[in-house]
Design a protein around this motif. Structure first.
Motif, short mmCIF file in Angstrom:
data_model
loop_
_atom_site.label_atom_id
_atom_site.label_comp_id
_atom_site.label_asym_id
_atom_site.label_seq_id
_atom_site.Cartn_x
_atom_site.Cartn_y
_atom_site.Cartn_z
N GLY A 141 0.85 -1.19 0.00
CA GLY A 141 0.00 0.00 0.00
C GLY A 141 0.89 1.23 0.00
O GLY A 141 2.12 1.13 -0.11
N ALA A 142 0.26 2.39 0.13
CA ALA A 142 1.03 3.63 0.04
C ALA A 142 1.97 3.80 1.23
O ALA A 142 3.00 4.47 1.11
CB ALA A 142 0.10 4.83 -0.08
N THR A 143 1.63 3.23 2.37
CA THR A 143 2.55 3.34 3.51
C THR A 143 3.89 2.70 3.15
O THR A 143 4.96 3.30 3.35
CB THR A 143 1.96 2.66 4.76
OG1 THR A 143 0.69 3.25 5.03
CG2 THR A 143 2.86 2.83 5.96
N ASN A 146 5.62 4.73 0.35
CA ASN A 146 6.36 5.87 0.90
C ASN A 146 7.67 5.41 1.55
O ASN A 146 8.72 6.02 1.38
CB ASN A 146 5.51 6.61 1.95
CG ASN A 146 4.44 7.51 1.31
OD1 ASN A 146 4.71 8.19 0.33
ND2 ASN A 146 3.24 7.49 1.86
N HIS A 185 -0.03 13.12 5.37
CA HIS A 185 -0.70 11.93 5.91
C HIS A 185 0.20 11.31 6.98
O HIS A 185 1.42 11.33 6.85
CB HIS A 185 -0.93 10.93 4.77
CG HIS A 185 -1.87 9.83 5.11
ND1 HIS A 185 -1.51 8.74 5.86
CD2 HIS A 185 -3.18 9.65 4.80
CE1 HIS A 185 -2.55 7.93 5.98
NE2 HIS A 185 -3.58 8.46 5.35
N ALA A 187 0.92 8.45 7.46
CA ALA A 187 1.74 7.36 6.92
C ALA A 187 3.18 7.83 6.69
O ALA A 187 4.12 7.03 6.80
CB ALA A 187 1.15 6.85 5.61
N GLN A 232 2.75 16.32 -0.91
CA GLN A 232 1.53 15.52 -0.95
C GLN A 232 0.67 15.90 -2.15
O GLN A 232 0.43 17.08 -2.41
CB GLN A 232 0.75 15.76 0.34
CG GLN A 232 -0.58 15.03 0.43
CD GLN A 232 -1.12 15.05 1.85
OE1 GLN A 232 -0.99 14.09 2.59
NE2 GLN A 232 -1.73 16.16 2.23
N GLY A 234 -2.97 15.29 -2.98
CA GLY A 234 -4.25 14.78 -2.49
C GLY A 234 -4.30 14.77 -0.97
O GLY A 234 -3.80 13.84 -0.33
N LEU A 236 -6.17 14.36 2.49
CA LEU A 236 -7.24 13.48 2.95
C LEU A 236 -8.56 14.22 3.19
O LEU A 236 -9.63 13.67 2.97
CB LEU A 236 -6.75 12.90 4.28
CG LEU A 236 -7.27 11.58 4.74
CD1 LEU A 236 -6.99 10.53 3.71
CD2 LEU A 236 -6.57 11.21 6.05
N ASP A 261 3.93 12.00 -1.90
CA ASP A 261 2.93 11.02 -1.46
C ASP A 261 1.63 11.33 -2.21
O ASP A 261 0.93 12.28 -1.89
CB ASP A 261 2.72 11.13 0.06
CG ASP A 261 1.60 10.21 0.55
OD1 ASP A 261 1.10 9.37 -0.24
OD2 ASP A 261 1.21 10.35 1.73
N ALA A 263 -1.02 9.01 -2.71
CA ALA A 263 -1.72 7.74 -2.50
C ALA A 263 -2.98 7.66 -3.36
O ALA A 263 -3.22 6.67 -4.04
CB ALA A 263 -2.05 7.56 -1.02
N PHE A 264 -3.77 8.73 -3.32
CA PHE A 264 -4.95 8.74 -4.19
C PHE A 264 -4.91 9.88 -5.20
O PHE A 264 -5.59 9.83 -6.22
CB PHE A 264 -6.24 8.75 -3.37
CG PHE A 264 -6.48 10.00 -2.57
CD1 PHE A 264 -7.36 10.97 -3.02
CD2 PHE A 264 -5.83 10.22 -1.35
CE1 PHE A 264 -7.59 12.13 -2.29
CE2 PHE A 264 -6.06 11.38 -0.62
CZ PHE A 264 -6.93 12.34 -1.09
N ASP A 290 -1.33 4.38 -4.54
CA ASP A 290 -2.09 3.15 -4.31
C ASP A 290 -2.90 2.85 -5.55
O ASP A 290 -3.53 3.75 -6.12
CB ASP A 290 -3.11 3.35 -3.16
CG ASP A 290 -2.54 3.00 -1.81
OD1 ASP A 290 -1.75 2.05 -1.71
OD2 ASP A 290 -2.94 3.67 -0.83
N HIS A 292 -5.13 0.37 -4.94
CA HIS A 292 -6.34 -0.11 -4.25
C HIS A 292 -7.26 1.02 -3.79
O HIS A 292 -8.32 0.76 -3.25
CB HIS A 292 -6.00 -1.07 -3.11
CG HIS A 292 -5.15 -0.53 -1.99
ND1 HIS A 292 -4.17 -1.28 -1.40
CD2 HIS A 292 -5.15 0.65 -1.35
CE1 HIS A 292 -3.60 -0.58 -0.43
NE2 HIS A 292 -4.17 0.60 -0.38
N LYS A 293 -6.87 2.24 -4.01
CA LYS A 293 -7.79 3.35 -3.76
C LYS A 293 -8.42 3.76 -5.10
O LYS A 293 -9.33 3.11 -5.58
CB LYS A 293 -7.06 4.52 -3.09
CG LYS A 293 -6.66 4.19 -1.65
CD LYS A 293 -5.93 5.33 -0.98
CE LYS A 293 -5.63 5.01 0.49
NZ LYS A 293 -4.70 5.98 1.08
C1 LIG Z 1 -4.22 6.15 2.26
C2 LIG Z 1 -3.05 7.07 2.29
C3 LIG Z 1 -1.79 6.62 2.71
C4 LIG Z 1 -1.57 5.23 3.25
O1 LIG Z 1 -1.86 4.28 2.27
P1 LIG Z 1 -2.13 2.75 2.64
O2 LIG Z 1 -2.44 2.15 1.32
O3 LIG Z 1 -3.29 2.75 3.59
O4 LIG Z 1 -0.89 2.21 3.26
C5 LIG Z 1 -0.74 7.50 2.62
N1 LIG Z 1 -0.91 8.76 2.17
C6 LIG Z 1 -2.11 9.23 1.77
C7 LIG Z 1 -2.22 10.63 1.26
C8 LIG Z 1 -3.23 8.39 1.82
O5 LIG Z 1 -4.42 8.85 1.43
#
Ligand SMILES: *Cc1c(COP(=O)(O)O)cnc(C)c1O
Length: 460
Positions: A141-143, A146, A185, A187, A232, A234, A236, A261, A263-264, A290, A292-293
């Motif tokens: 995943g994104a964690t 990163n 985030h 993460a 970053q 995106g 949250l 980062d 992620a989405f 990610d 998966h998002k």
């Molecule tokens: C969801 C998210 C993460 C963590 O991603 P995972 O797939 O849950 O490990 C990191 N950074 C941002 C901006 C996110 O939205």
């Protein structure tokens, strides 16, 4: 001799039937789970103490015991966190990943799935406007994406300072400065912790949560030595994007590594219309995202991209006598794991079924739906819109913190849609995220009605 295919058929058929039954309930079922973990645990625990049983019995029992506690995450009416659904092709491909049981670490050992992942890597770099020579690692995943990227960053900035962190570790090393936005985030904090880099130095953000380029410039000027800047794409809460182009040019003047980062948010780059949000993206050094998002593959599918292959290999590569290394490099040299599932394969299926324009259409559809919701929600008396809806996220409040909490509770209890309560900028908020391929205008109308009803029901 060998596993008989008939040993698998009855239980796989049963699993397909039960999976289809679950998917068939998504259109109408309440979104929240019907039971909590404490209620489900005793039966699940006691079944493990029973006599052995057939595979069909075990799987049927598993479904019976777990299903009451499933959240309808793949529902078109699920708007919680930033989770995403699953495209049909990606789900089916994910089943095959398990059936094939390939360990995707080595080109030599599992060429079919490694080739599929390499094809995905090239396609993604092109789709997202990232450098063609960058290396791609498929992680959980994104964690972990990163973490993987920042491990490469740690290597590179310390190597430039004459320090070999892979050989000598961090003890006695020059201090690495890590600059992070105030609204990064969490993460990122976790990744820095894994890497022994401590807490980052916080750079101020603006009202939308974007790191301020002038504050970054100032922070960069206030110190020296090996430096990493974490941006970053995106936020949250607001969906906002850090000013990437300005941040990269400031970082370049100070010789810093720039990590994004996304992620989405990185998927905005797939759309001509949304690309201005990530202007300058391709000039950074590493990117985490990610699938998966926003891309709607099943869990787990994160992607780490590093422009300099040597930095990634230095951080993640290994050699061992029992492995058969490929001259062009192996997947296990690009990720923290050695053994892992071929998680890039569902991504291949997702990209194949959507096509290039389909990825852009998917992301643009999320943004359009978020804006549809924002527009209608803003017209409800007492609802306060808290963010500029530039991407997939909408943040609202209703009156004071207590009232907003009551509104969220009411929405969740009604069960028609799911949105998250959260805190942002010192306030209690309700946040919605559009991240599911199957969400349409009628789902957004339901979400608006759920909010309207909750506002009315909580009016004093
Ligand atoms: C969801 C998210 C993460 C963590 O991603 P995972 O797939 O849950 O490990 C990191 N950074 C941002 C901006 C996110 O939205």
């Amino acid at each position: 001799m060998g596993p008989d295919a008939d040993a698998y058929s009855p239980v796989l058929d049963l699993a397909a039937v039960r999976a289809r039954a679950w998917l068939g309930t998504l259109a109408t079922r309440p979104v929240p789970p019907g039971a909590d973990a404490d209620a489900l645990l005793p039966a699940l625990r006691s079944a493990l103490g029973q006599q052995p049983c057939t595979p069909e019995h075990a799987v049927a029992e598993l479904v019976d015991l777990v299903e009451p506690g499933l959240m309808a995450v793949p529902s078109s009416r699920f708007f919680g966190w930033v989770m995403g659904g699953t495209l049909p092709a990606a789900l089916a491909a994910d089943w095959l990943v398990s059936a094939w049981d390939q360990n995707a670490g080595l080109r030599y050992a599992t060429p079919g799935v490694v080739a599929a992942e390499e094809a995905v890597a090239g396609c993604l770099l092109d789709l997202l406007g990232l450098p063609a020579g960058a290396e791609v690692g498929f992680v959980t995943g994104a964690t972990m994406a990163n973490t993987t990227c920042l491990a490469a960053a740690r290597h590179a900035v310390l190597a430039r300072a004459g320090w070999d962190v892979e050989r000598d570790g961090l003890q006695g090393a020059p201090r690495v400065r890590v600059l992070v936005g105030a609204e990064r985030h969490t993460a990122i904090d976790l990744s820095l912790r894994y890497l022994g880099l401590g807490a980052g130095e916080v750079v101020a953000a603006d009202a939308q949560g974007r790191l301020r380029a002038d504050a970054l410039e100032q922070a960069l000027g206030a110190g020296d030595g090996p430096t990493i800047v974490c941006l970053q794409a995106g936020n949250l809460h607001s969906g906002a994007f850090d000013p990437i182009a300005a941040a990269v040019s400031a970082a370049r003047r100070h010789g810093a590594w720039v990590h994004v980062d996304g992620a989405f948010g990185l998927w905005a780059a797939a759309s001509q219309r949304l690309r201005p949000l990530v202007s300058g993206l391709g000039t950074a050094d590493s990117w985490a995202t990610d699938a998966h998002k926003t891309l709607n593959t099943p869990y787990d599918c994160g992607i780490a991209v590093v422009a300099d292959p040597a930095a990634l290999h230095a951080a993640m590569g290994i050699s061992a006598s029992y492995l058969v290394a490929d001259a062009v490099g192996d997947p296990l040299d690009r990720t923290p794991e050695l053994s892992r599932r071929a998680r890039g394969v569902p991504l291949w299926a997702a990209l194949r079924t959507l096509g290039r324009d389909g990825v852009a259409g998917l992301v643009e559809g999320f943004v359009d739906a978020a804006q549809q919701f924002a527009h209608a929600a803003a017209a409800i008396e007492e609802v306060e819109m808290l963010n500029d809806v530039v991407y997939t996220q909408v943040c609202v409040a209703v009156g004071d913190d207590e009232r907003t909490r009551a509104v969220v509770r009411h929405v969740l209890e009604a069960g028609q849609v799911w949105m998250s309560g959260s805190r942002w900028a010192g306030r209690q908020v309700m946040r919605m995220s559009v991240s599911n391929w199957s969400t349409g205008p009628a789902d957004i109308e339901l979400a608006v009605e759920a909010l309207r009803a909750a506002v009315a029901a909580t009016r004093a």
